[in-house]
Design an enzyme around this catalytic site. Structure first.
Site, PDB file in Angstrom:
ATOM      1  CB  CYS A 121     -28.131  65.778  34.903  1.00 34.20           C
ATOM      2  SG  CYS A 121     -29.876  65.485  34.540  1.00 34.20           S
ATOM      3  CB  CYS A 202     -31.417  63.719  36.585  1.00 34.93           C
ATOM      4  SG  CYS A 202     -30.815  65.391  36.295  1.00 34.93           S
TER       5      CYS A 202
END
Length: 308
Positions: A121, A202
């Site tokens: 992420c 993400c």
């Protein structure tokens, strides 16, 4: 004694004659074989489809395998369980012996499954018309990853391939441009790979756009504008940071307040993404300044009058 000498000379002549005949026959066979092979090659070449772009990269198998092994052993050993031979076979079967104008994303799905690996992420970095700059940046900043920094993109970056229904099934002479047919092996490959890359993103993601590109920093027909931005998952991605980079010294075709950037912001907001935009993101601009250290855009601070 004279009889023995004459007999010996006859044997020598016979051996020389036989040896000469053997050499002559061998040469004739070599010429005939070369002619047959050349003729067959010409026949194969003449039956191959003709296109306007360059052909499949020479030694494609060795290039793909070498890059795969390097990626999973030297760069990211945590991916050492990836089977590079299976990956190559899957890629080959996606296009070999196929009409290069009839490739579909389904042809590449087995490959996508084999190379799939998670993207941490906050590390995903997208780009449009900033290829050289964005990859110079990721080489010196390991906190970000472009598609070309993943296993799939790393293997395919800068190479090309296409098949042909005729033997040997791979066209090394020419491949179709997108203007000749949209569903060609390379266009479909990068669209499919870009879709997967976007789906894996993400946290906070970044996109580097070209503020010196005359047609606009954001374009609906680009890979980012037509595929990646629409495959970001609002449940996984919180914010999109836009880095609008202009060439040192210009031209300055667009800034964060420009019309194409406004269009991008509307798309992001319509998909419930928070977003920010920064003109000439300083860490990237400093990299640009390596080649332009004396330019006014590269001064660390502006000249000010000395304090009394």
């Amino acid at each position: 004694m004279p009889f023995r000498q004459g007999s010996a000379r006859r044997r020598q002549r016979t051996v020389l004659l036989v040896g000469s005949l053997v050499v002559l026959v061998a040469l004739v066979l070599a010429v005939v074989l070369a002619s047959v092979l050349t003729h067959r090659k010409q026949e194969v070449s003449s039956t191959m489809m003709k296109w306007k772009d360059g052909g499949t990269t020479k030694n494609l198998q060795e290039v793909i395998l070498g890059r795969c092994y390097n990626y999973v052993t030297a760069r990211y050993p945590e991916l050492r369980d990836k089977d590079c031979l299976k990956i190559w076979e899957s890629l080959k079967h996606a296009f070999i012996y196929k009409n290069p104008c009839n490739i579909t994303s389904e042809d590449y799905q087995p490959l996508m499954e084999l190379v799939h690996h998670p993207i941490p992420c906050n590390k995903s970095l997208f780009w449009s018309k900033t290829y050289d700059l964005v990859h110079r940046f990721t080489k010196c900043n390991q906190n970000f990853l472009t598609l070309e920094d993943t296993l799939l993109g790393y293997m395919a970056d800068g190479v090309s391939w296409c098949g042909d229904p005729s033997a040997p099934g791979i066209n090394y002479e020419s491949c179709p441009k997108r203007s000749e047919c949209e569903n060609n092996p390379m266009s479909v490959f990068w669209k499919t790979a870009s879709k997967m890359f976007a789906e894996l993103a993400c946290g906070v993601v970044q996109v580097m756009l070209n503020g010196s590109f005359e047609a606009g920093a954001f374009r609906n027909n680009s890979i980012f504008g037509s595929i990646e931005v629409f495959n970001l998952n609002p449940d996984k991605v919180s914010t999109v940071h836009i880095w609008l980079m202009q060439d040192i010294g210009g031209p300055r075709s667009e800034s964060c307040s420009g019309p194409s950037v406004a269009k991008l912001k509307n798309i992001l907001e319509g998909r419930n993404f928070k977003n920010t935009c920064e003109d000439n993101y300083r860490p990237v601009q400093l990299l640009q300044c390596v080649n332009n250290p004396d330019h006014t855009d590269c001064r660390l601070c502006t000249d000010t009058a000395a304090a009394p």
